[in-house]
Design an enzyme around this catalytic site. Structure first.
Site, mmCIF file in Angstrom:
data_model
loop_
_atom_site.group_PDB
_atom_site.id
_atom_site.type_symbol
_atom_site.label_atom_id
_atom_site.label_comp_id
_atom_site.label_asym_id
_atom_site.label_seq_id
_atom_site.Cartn_x
_atom_site.Cartn_y
_atom_site.Cartn_z
ATOM 1 N N ASN A 87 18.591 -73.331 -70.384
ATOM 2 C CA ASN A 87 18.528 -72.447 -69.218
ATOM 3 C C ASN A 87 18.971 -71.042 -69.592
ATOM 4 O O ASN A 87 20.053 -70.878 -70.191
ATOM 5 C CB ASN A 87 19.449 -72.967 -68.111
ATOM 6 C CG ASN A 87 19.521 -72.009 -66.934
ATOM 7 O OD1 ASN A 87 18.554 -71.851 -66.196
ATOM 8 N ND2 ASN A 87 20.666 -71.334 -66.776
ATOM 9 N N GLU A 88 18.139 -70.063 -69.280
ATOM 10 C CA GLU A 88 18.500 -68.632 -69.443
ATOM 11 C C GLU A 88 19.264 -68.372 -70.734
ATOM 12 O O GLU A 88 20.314 -67.721 -70.714
ATOM 13 C CB GLU A 88 19.297 -68.148 -68.222
ATOM 14 C CG GLU A 88 18.494 -68.195 -66.947
ATOM 15 C CD GLU A 88 19.156 -67.520 -65.752
ATOM 16 O OE1 GLU A 88 20.358 -67.203 -65.818
ATOM 17 O OE2 GLU A 88 18.455 -67.310 -64.740
ATOM 18 N N TYR B 260 15.546 -62.803 -59.231
ATOM 19 C CA TYR B 260 16.176 -62.757 -57.906
ATOM 20 C C TYR B 260 16.137 -61.311 -57.417
ATOM 21 O O TYR B 260 16.256 -60.381 -58.215
ATOM 22 C CB TYR B 260 17.640 -63.199 -57.989
ATOM 23 C CG TYR B 260 17.824 -64.663 -58.340
ATOM 24 C CD1 TYR B 260 17.742 -65.648 -57.365
ATOM 25 C CD2 TYR B 260 18.080 -65.052 -59.653
ATOM 26 C CE1 TYR B 260 17.906 -66.989 -57.684
ATOM 27 C CE2 TYR B 260 18.243 -66.397 -59.974
ATOM 28 C CZ TYR B 260 18.155 -67.356 -58.990
ATOM 29 O OH TYR B 260 18.316 -68.677 -59.306
ATOM 30 N N GLU C 205 13.071 -70.166 -61.257
ATOM 31 C CA GLU C 205 14.112 -69.686 -60.334
ATOM 32 C C GLU C 205 13.562 -68.426 -59.677
ATOM 33 O O GLU C 205 13.271 -67.439 -60.373
ATOM 34 C CB GLU C 205 15.422 -69.374 -61.056
ATOM 35 C CG GLU C 205 16.129 -70.617 -61.564
ATOM 36 C CD GLU C 205 17.524 -70.346 -62.124
ATOM 37 O OE1 GLU C 205 18.212 -69.412 -61.640
ATOM 38 O OE2 GLU C 205 17.917 -71.065 -63.055
ATOM 39 N N GLN D 231 17.936 -71.852 -54.551
ATOM 40 C CA GLN D 231 17.983 -73.273 -54.765
ATOM 41 C C GLN D 231 17.605 -73.989 -53.467
ATOM 42 O O GLN D 231 17.006 -73.345 -52.613
ATOM 43 C CB GLN D 231 19.356 -73.664 -55.262
ATOM 44 C CG GLN D 231 19.684 -72.962 -56.614
ATOM 45 C CD GLN D 231 20.916 -73.521 -57.317
ATOM 46 O OE1 GLN D 231 21.471 -74.533 -56.957
ATOM 47 N NE2 GLN D 231 21.381 -72.818 -58.356
ATOM 48 N N ASN E 110 23.144 -72.387 -65.044
ATOM 49 C CA ASN E 110 24.201 -72.059 -65.995
ATOM 50 C C ASN E 110 25.079 -73.273 -66.285
ATOM 51 O O ASN E 110 25.633 -73.402 -67.378
ATOM 52 C CB ASN E 110 25.048 -70.908 -65.456
ATOM 53 C CG ASN E 110 24.240 -69.628 -65.289
ATOM 54 O OD1 ASN E 110 23.182 -69.461 -65.895
ATOM 55 N ND2 ASN E 110 24.723 -68.716 -64.456
ATOM 56 N N GLU F 233 21.353 -77.322 -58.441
ATOM 57 C CA GLU F 233 22.277 -77.243 -59.574
ATOM 58 C C GLU F 233 23.584 -77.915 -59.180
ATOM 59 O O GLU F 233 23.977 -77.902 -58.003
ATOM 60 C CB GLU F 233 22.515 -75.763 -59.921
ATOM 61 C CG GLU F 233 23.428 -75.569 -61.109
ATOM 62 C CD GLU F 233 23.367 -74.155 -61.672
ATOM 63 O OE1 GLU F 233 22.617 -73.304 -61.141
ATOM 64 O OE2 GLU F 233 24.087 -73.907 -62.668
HETATM 65 O O1 AHR Z 1 20.670 -70.130 -59.348
HETATM 66 C C1 AHR Z 1 21.905 -69.580 -59.666
HETATM 67 C C2 AHR Z 1 22.000 -69.203 -61.138
HETATM 68 O O2 AHR Z 1 21.097 -68.169 -61.395
HETATM 69 C C3 AHR Z 1 21.602 -70.263 -62.138
HETATM 70 O O3 AHR Z 1 22.656 -71.108 -62.463
HETATM 71 C C4 AHR Z 1 21.202 -69.461 -63.322
HETATM 72 O O4 AHR Z 1 20.205 -70.105 -64.084
HETATM 73 C C5 AHR Z 1 20.745 -68.134 -62.762
HETATM 74 O O5 AHR Z 1 21.364 -67.069 -63.381
#
Ligand code: AHR
Length: 497
Positions: free
Chosen positions: A171-172, A243, A290, A344, A71, A26
């Site tokens: 994205n999201e 995550y 992700e 990432q 984001n 990113e």
């Molecule tokens: O990977 C970090 C962030 O996590 C990304 O920008 C977003 O898509 C997610 O919330």
């Protein structure tokens, strides 16, 4: 404890897609600036890309790299990142409170990806961006020439089209933190119209619609159902993100694989519900674009600066073990998860870490990712496992030892990945490969250690690493292996002719 795993040649789960070992960069923190791009660095090439980082990325055999966000994407105008560098505008990146110089844009990133032996998975802005912006970007990247946008790409030094095949549509967008966040129905309608325009520009592309940013969100899985009801026929994948963070209970943390497994199962069930509802013949595949360990609660506010040191988690051996469990889960769902992006790749919650003007090193999570990427290609076989259960506070009873096994038919090789999540008990493990006939073990490695908090650094880059250990012999293809307490294991076998 005693564990038994039986791997049967004909008990197949699904073929592993090369895109399962993808990643993500990113325009955030130091992922790009002083991560992959640092003009003036001793290892920089003529374009300013760090060759030391390129080598580390190549070693991971990354399928696709998702770019530019994240984001960041939802406030990004791709036109800011093309053309002569000196004319590119400096902007505020409101997603990450950062000054963005736009020194790197889509053309530069495609060049970098080629050098790193990977391909770009691009993304279009569904926050401040319009369907027209998205279609123009596809035209800029993929149309051969003779139109305003494609001729501009040629003028900017790229005669051949980039031919980017995979595109994330936003994205999201379910996250209230997202710039111009939408509700499921509004996003579904916008995504549908955007995909139509994108595919009418290049019919060869494949698109990913935004599913849930986390199974912890209250809108999950209703969001996914509504989005899919609007887009099932035009989308090729739905994305999910997850995550994990150690909240203080190591056993819960090591059982993150279980949470991920449930998330994938529910997401597949939601897709299949919409498949039935829409009378579709297509089975929707998942893009888990992700996934990682992220110490999100430790983020600190920062002033407006360029390339701040944010999201720079330093991973421990314990993190690498929990990460290995997630990798096993992804492999075991290879029939439905066709894309997965380790989020990432460099500096920002990443397996590769750099210091400006100095060297780079492999973080602890680098090792399990490299193991699955190098050895996890082929057909996943569903292992039959008998092991003890562990009681966790977060998930109740979960298996203490988990496995994934992959068979490479062309080479007649089988790889078994095993994670022993018990912190104090080794596992006397019987691995039964007798359905393959005569076999021999050709490689065995482990990632473990007495200090679960050990981390790599520039000064001490080998504190955590995979170690090759002696292979085990067997006359009847039944192997007795001790899997140490808290260990990640790779065991590779060849079928004898
Ligand atoms: O990977 C970090 C962030 O996590 C990304 O920008 C977003 O898509 C997610 O919330």
């Amino acid at each position: 404890m005693e564990t038994k795993v039986t791997i049967v040649k004909d008990f197949t789960k699904g073929k592993v897609d090369d895109k399962l070992f993808s990643s993500f960069i990113e325009q955030l923190g130091r992922a790009v600036y002083t991560g992959i791009y640092e003009p003036g660095h001793p290892s920089a090439d003529e374009q300013g890309f760090r060759k030391d980082v390129i080598e580390l990325v190549k070693d991971l055999r990354v399928g696709l790299v998702r770019y530019p966000g994240g984001n960041f994407l939802s406030g990004y105008n791709w036109k800011d990142g093309i053309g002569p560098r000196e004319s590119r505008p400096v902007r505020l990146d409101r997603a990450w409170h950062t000054i963005e110089t736009n020194s790197i844009g889509i053309d530069d990133f495609v060049d970098w990806a080629k050098k790193a032996g990977t391909e770009v998975m691009a993304a279009v802005n569904m926050g401040t961006g319009t369907p027209q912006d998205a279609a123009d970007l596809v035209e800029y990247c993929n149309f051969p020439g003779g139109t305003a946008w494609s001729d501009l790409r040629i003028k900017n030094g790229h005669k051949e089209p980039h031919n980017i095949k995979y595109w994330c549509v936003g994205n999201e967008m379910d996250g209230p933190w997202q710039i111009c966040h939408l509700d499921a129905s509004d996003y579904g309608k916008k995504a549908r119209e955007t995909i139509k325009l994108m595919k009418w520009t290049d019919e060869n592309i494949q698109t990913v619609v935004c599913g849930s940013a986390s199974s912890a969100l209250p809108t999950y899985p209703e969001w996914d159902r509504i989005v899919l009801e609007h887009t099932y026929d035009v989308a090729d994948f739905i994305s999910i993100h997850r995550y994990f963070e150690n909240q203080g209970d190591d056993d819960d943390f090591l059982a993150s694989f279980y949470d991920m497994d449930q998330f994938i199962k529910t997401s597949c069930a939601t897709c299949d519900y919409v498949k039935a509802l829409t009378r579709s013949k297509k089975t929707m595949m998942l893009s888990f674009d992700e996934w990682n360990i992220w110490y999100q609660s430790q983020q600190e506010p920062h002033p407006w600066v360029q390339a701040p040191r944010i999201l720079e988690d330093h991973y421990s051996l314990l993190d690498a073990l929990a990460f290995g469990g997630m990798a096993i889960t992804l492999l075991n769902h290879a029939d439905r998860v066709k894309v997965a992006c380790l989020a990432q790749l460099v500096n920002v919650i990443a397996p590769i870490f750099t210091e400006p003007g100095k060297g780079s090193y492999k973080q602890a999570i680098y090792f399990p990712f490299r193991d699955v990427s190098l050895f996890g290609r082929g057909t996943v076989l569903a292992p039959i496992v008998k092991t003890e259960n562990k009681v966790t506070k977060a998930y109740g009873e979960v298996p203490a030892v988990i496995f994934s096994s992959v068979y490479i038919e062309e080479k007649d090789e089988i790889t078994v990945f095993a994670l022993n999540t018990s912190k104090n008990q080794s596992s006397e493990t019987q691995i039964d490969l007798s359905s393959f006939g005569k076999t021999e073990m050709i490689y065995r490695s482990e990632l473990c250690g007495s200090d679960l908090s050990a981390k790599n650094s520039l000064e001490n880059p080998d504190a955590v690493k995979t170690v090759e250990i002696p292979a085990i012999q067997s006359d009847n293809s039944i192997y007795a292996a001790t899997l140490k307490a808290a260990s990640w294991n790779v065991l590779r076998f060849k079928v004898k002719k």
